[in-house]
Design a protein around this motif. Structure first.
Motif, short mmCIF file in Angstrom:
data_model
loop_
_atom_site.label_atom_id
_atom_site.label_comp_id
_atom_site.label_asym_id
_atom_site.label_seq_id
_atom_site.Cartn_x
_atom_site.Cartn_y
_atom_site.Cartn_z
N ASP A 205 0.50 -0.85 -0.23
CA ASP A 205 -0.13 -0.06 -0.08
C ASP A 205 0.99 0.83 -0.33
OD1 ASP A 205 -2.32 -0.84 -0.05
OD2 ASP A 205 -2.45 -1.12 2.51
N ILE B 154 0.09 7.59 -1.81
CA ILE B 154 0.09 7.60 -3.47
C ILE B 154 0.59 8.94 -4.05
CG2 ILE B 154 -2.30 8.64 -2.35
CD1 ILE B 154 -3.44 7.07 -4.21
N HIS B 155 0.17 8.59 -5.29
CA HIS B 155 0.14 10.69 -5.81
C HIS B 155 2.23 10.78 -5.53
CE1 HIS B 155 -3.65 10.74 -7.27
NE2 HIS B 155 -3.45 10.80 -5.73
N LYS C 53 -9.97 1.65 -9.77
CA LYS C 53 -8.97 2.73 -9.02
C LYS C 53 -9.89 3.83 -7.85
CE LYS C 53 -6.02 2.97 -12.84
NZ LYS C 53 -5.24 4.64 -13.32
N ARG D 263 -8.97 1.69 -4.50
CA ARG D 263 -8.04 1.63 -3.92
C ARG D 263 -7.07 2.78 -3.82
NH1 ARG D 263 -3.87 1.26 -9.12
NH2 ARG D 263 -4.09 3.51 -8.71
N ASN D 264 -8.17 4.13 -4.44
CA ASN D 264 -6.64 5.45 -4.58
C ASN D 264 -7.78 5.77 -2.65
OD1 ASN D 264 -5.59 5.12 -6.32
ND2 ASN D 264 -6.86 6.86 -7.55
N ARG D 265 -8.95 5.60 -2.16
CA ARG D 265 -9.53 6.30 -1.41
C ARG D 265 -8.98 5.12 -0.14
NH1 ARG D 265 -16.03 6.71 -1.07
NH2 ARG D 265 -14.94 7.91 -2.25
N LEU E 251 -5.29 6.90 0.63
CA LEU E 251 -5.56 8.28 0.59
C LEU E 251 -5.17 8.66 2.07
CD1 LEU E 251 -7.29 9.37 -2.08
CD2 LEU E 251 -4.78 10.77 -1.36
N HIS F 258 -3.42 15.23 0.34
CA HIS F 258 -3.85 14.51 0.71
C HIS F 258 -5.25 14.39 0.73
CE1 HIS F 258 -0.40 12.03 0.70
NE2 HIS F 258 0.03 12.15 1.81
N ASN G 78 -6.69 15.61 -2.47
CA ASN G 78 -6.73 14.57 -3.70
C ASN G 78 -7.88 13.74 -2.83
OD1 ASN G 78 -4.45 14.20 -5.51
ND2 ASN G 78 -3.60 14.80 -3.94
N ASN H 214 -10.79 12.31 -4.86
CA ASN H 214 -11.67 10.62 -5.14
C ASN H 214 -13.02 10.94 -4.57
OD1 ASN H 214 -12.71 8.37 -2.94
ND2 ASN H 214 -10.71 8.05 -4.86
#
Length: 680
Positions: free
Chosen positions: A61, A143-144, A182, A185-187, A190, A203, A206, A210
């Motif tokens: 992660d 992430i990012h 995505k 996954r991204n949530r 974050l 964060h 972003n 999301n």
């Protein structure tokens, strides 16, 4: 310097569908390093076939950790970072030339994010993706992730230079977002990042993006507004936050929140065309057309150059064809058709396949009394029909202005039946009464669909058109149709035929089987659009619950007389919903009967309090009645003064009426539909 080596680094998990395209775009680099985080498909084999060195690593992660694992295995002087859903647009010779004799530590590249299927569905930004190896740089960010912070900790800002290199990113296409899940996954990532760094506004921002991607606009708005209070003015992503917040306001209809926000922020970001465009949209929606025109002109005056995407996240065309198109729309609404045509033409010079501008210029010339066949010739000159996309744009534009006869007579050598043009051509044949020719074309498309890998929905649309044609010709669905259809459509058509036989035998109201509700709505809407009302009348007689949908479809299509007859039945039976009440009110308002119209708008609002168009219609009714009363009072005076409070009030009311009438509250029809209305 001739010994400069270049490597490409990727993180991959189950990317077998996109990876070959990505690796083919960088064929010839000195090294490919791929970190695989648990692929179960052919990703590893594909990468090794392209000469990649593959290192497997458990997913923790943390994108930065995976990126840094790749750096451990790097052996080249320079590293270009890609994702599997990206590809490099430039030839490698251009990239290698850039690296000769440079003192830079890193370069930003332009990233072209595709967010839809249309050519204009792109958002551009820049990021550091090319940097020197062996300098101790490390990625940060779960992430990012980015390497900028590490580079700038050792050098000043001049160490990072901007390049003209371009990467195409497909990962934001809706089908890829959904397939890779995505959003979820991204949530998760974050939320992990925020649990570690709760005060990090990057964060939080972003996470708001999301939420927006997931359709949770109110949650996105709340989080964005909170984050804006804490983010530094110098933060590179702050202008994008303003842009995103304005787009969320637009989507929610909160235009009153956009203007005060942009009045402040455009002082900081006056060279950001997206913000000027969004201001124009807000003003246009409020009916402030002259001010909107100025905002669009300001957006269009900002030169479109590569440095713009280095500074801001920019939607494609925000300083070219998009504002020019809206300037054309405003000119049309002001009755300036020649000006509108010029603006649309300028938009097309920047993007020849921008269909809204092509439709706009067709409508402008139609208003200028240019015959439809000459408009078709003009469109063909503007967009030569040499590709499926250009042919589709021409057909769609002619269809939009109701030039059905012109479409039906176009040369099939120039405009053959193909995926993107067939529906417009066949629909035009049906509308102009060429049903046999339409059925032949439908069977041709069904045959084509059976040979290719086409979705069931694509095939369903042809069978639906065929069903409407058959009912119009024979009053029934023939066996040749029913034999070839399958599944829900065949079952639905058989259900309609069975219900008709049942009603003929015993004329009582039949309760709708809700399994077929969607099909019934579709058939009614399609038959109205195709001007073939035999089937829709049959369905409404069988299933009176669909009378409201039928009446609404007639009204929107410009068939006011038939719509009015259906409206009368709905009011008589006390089954008129908010939409029907609004449309009846609109018709009465247009006749100048403001008191009666106000009652209908009020009833619509009682059923649907959020009906903004009904609210504006009601306000206009009150203003019109007030104006008429004041004008009567003024005429009753024996010797009225030239100027006075009463005259000032009348002028103020007229100004308010003019402003509200400029807002998009009223149903809009095409020029041809309005011609038909004036003849009633």
């Amino acid at each position: 310097m001739n010994n400069i080596t270049l490597g490409v680094h990727l993180i991959v998990k189950d990317e077998a569908d996109l990876l070959p395209h990505c690796l083919a775009s960088v064929a010839g680099v000195d090294e490919i390093v791929m970190i695989d985080t648990g692929s179960t498909d052919e990703s590893i084999a594909i990468a090794e076939a392209h000469g990649a060195r593959v290192f497997q690593r458990d997913w923790t992660d943390d994108f930065a950790a995976a990126r840094n694992e790749g750096l451990v295995h790097a052996s080249t002087n320079w590293i270009l970072v890609l994702d599997a859903d990206e590809c490099l647009r430039n030839p490698l010779t251009e990239l290698r030339s850039l690296l000769q004799n440079t003192q830079a530590q890193a370069f930003t590249v332009n990233i072209d994010n595709w967010v839809g299927v249309l050519p204009e569905d792109k958002v551009k930004h820049s990021a550091v993706r090319l940097f020197r190896n062996g300098q101790g740089y490390r990625y940060s960010g779960r992430i990012h992730e980015g390497i900028d912070t590490s580079i700038l900790s050792k050098h000043n800002l001049s160490a990072i230079e901007h390049s003209q290199l371009e990467i195409i990113h497909f990962g934001y296409l809706p089908e890829i977002m959904a397939r890779k899940d995505k959003i979820n996954r991204n949530r998760h990532l974050l939320q992990l990042a925020l649990s570690e760094y709760p005060a990090d506004p990057f964060h939080s921002y972003n996470l708001s993006v999301n939420y927006c991607q997931d359709g949770q606009l109110q949650e996105a708005e709340t989080l964005l507004r909170q984050t804006l209070q804490h983010v530094e003015l110098e933060a590179f992503y702050r202008p994008t936050m303003i842009r995103d917040l304005c787009k969320i306001y637009h989507a929610q209809g909160k235009t009153n929140a956009i203007d005060p926000l942009l009045m402040v922020e455009l002082e900081r970001y006056d060279d950001y065309p997206d913000l000027h465009f969004l201001l124009g949209q807000s003003l246009e929606r409020q009916g402030l057309l002259e001010r909107a025109l100025l905002a669009y002109q300001r957006a269009e005056s900002i030169p479109e150059h590569e440095g713009l995407s280095e500074k801001y996240v920019c939607e494609q065309g925000m300083s070219t064809f998009r504002p020019l198109y809206h300037m054309g729309l405003i000119s049309q609404r002001l009755g300036l058709q020649e000006d509108a045509a010029r603006f649309f033409h300028r938009a097309l010079q920047h993007h020849a396949l921008y269909t809204p501008a092509l439709q706009g210029i067709a409508a402008a010339f139609q208003h200028l009394a240019v015959p439809d066949e000459e408009i078709a010739t003009l469109l063909i000159q503007l967009v030569p029909p040499t590709t499926p996309a250009s042919r589709s744009a021409i057909i769609d534009s002619l269809y939009q202005i109701n030039a059905y006869e012109t479409i039906s007579t176009l040369s099939r050598d120039v405009f053959p039946l193909e995926l993107d043009t067939a529906k417009g051509i066949i629909s035009s044949l049906i509308i102009t009464g060429k049903l046999e020719e339409a059925c032949t074309a439908i069977r041709q498309m069904i045959s084509l669909a059976s040979q290719g890998n086409h979705s069931s929905e694509y095939q369903k649309q042809w069978y639906t058109l065929w069903a409407i044609c058959q009912w119009e010709q024979f009053g029934e669905f023939k066996n040749d149709l029913l034999i070839h259809t399958s599944g829900e459509l065949r079952s639905g058509l058989e259900y309609i035929a069975r219900c008709q036989r049942q009603q003929e035998a015993c004329p009582i109201e039949i309760e709708v089987d809700h399994l077929y509700a969607s099909l019934l709505s579709d058939l009614i809407g399609q038959s109205v659009k195709l001007h073939q009302l035999t089937l829709s009348h049959t369905l409404v007689d069988l299933f009176p619950a669909y009378r409201s949908e039928f009446a609404t479809a007639l009204y929107k299509e410009g068939n006011w007389q038939a719509a009015g007859e259906e409206f009368i039945v709905l009011v008589r039976d006390k089954t008129a919903d908010a939409s029907v009440l609004f449309y009846i009110g609109e018709m009465i308002f247009d006749k100048g009967h403001y008191s009666e119209a106000s009652e209908l708008f009020q009833q619509a609002l009682e059923q649907e309090p959020e009906h903004e168009s009904a609210r504006i219609g009601l306000s206009l009714c009150y203003l019109q009645q007030a104006k008429l009363s004041m004008e009567d009072a003024l005429q009753s005076l024996n010797d009225p003064p030239v100027h006075g409070p009463l005259q000032e009030d009348i002028r103020a009311i007229r100004k308010s009426i003019s402003l509200l009438n400029r807002t998009p509250w009223h149903t809009k029809w095409s020029f041809r539909q309005c011609e038909g209305r004036s003849s009633l």
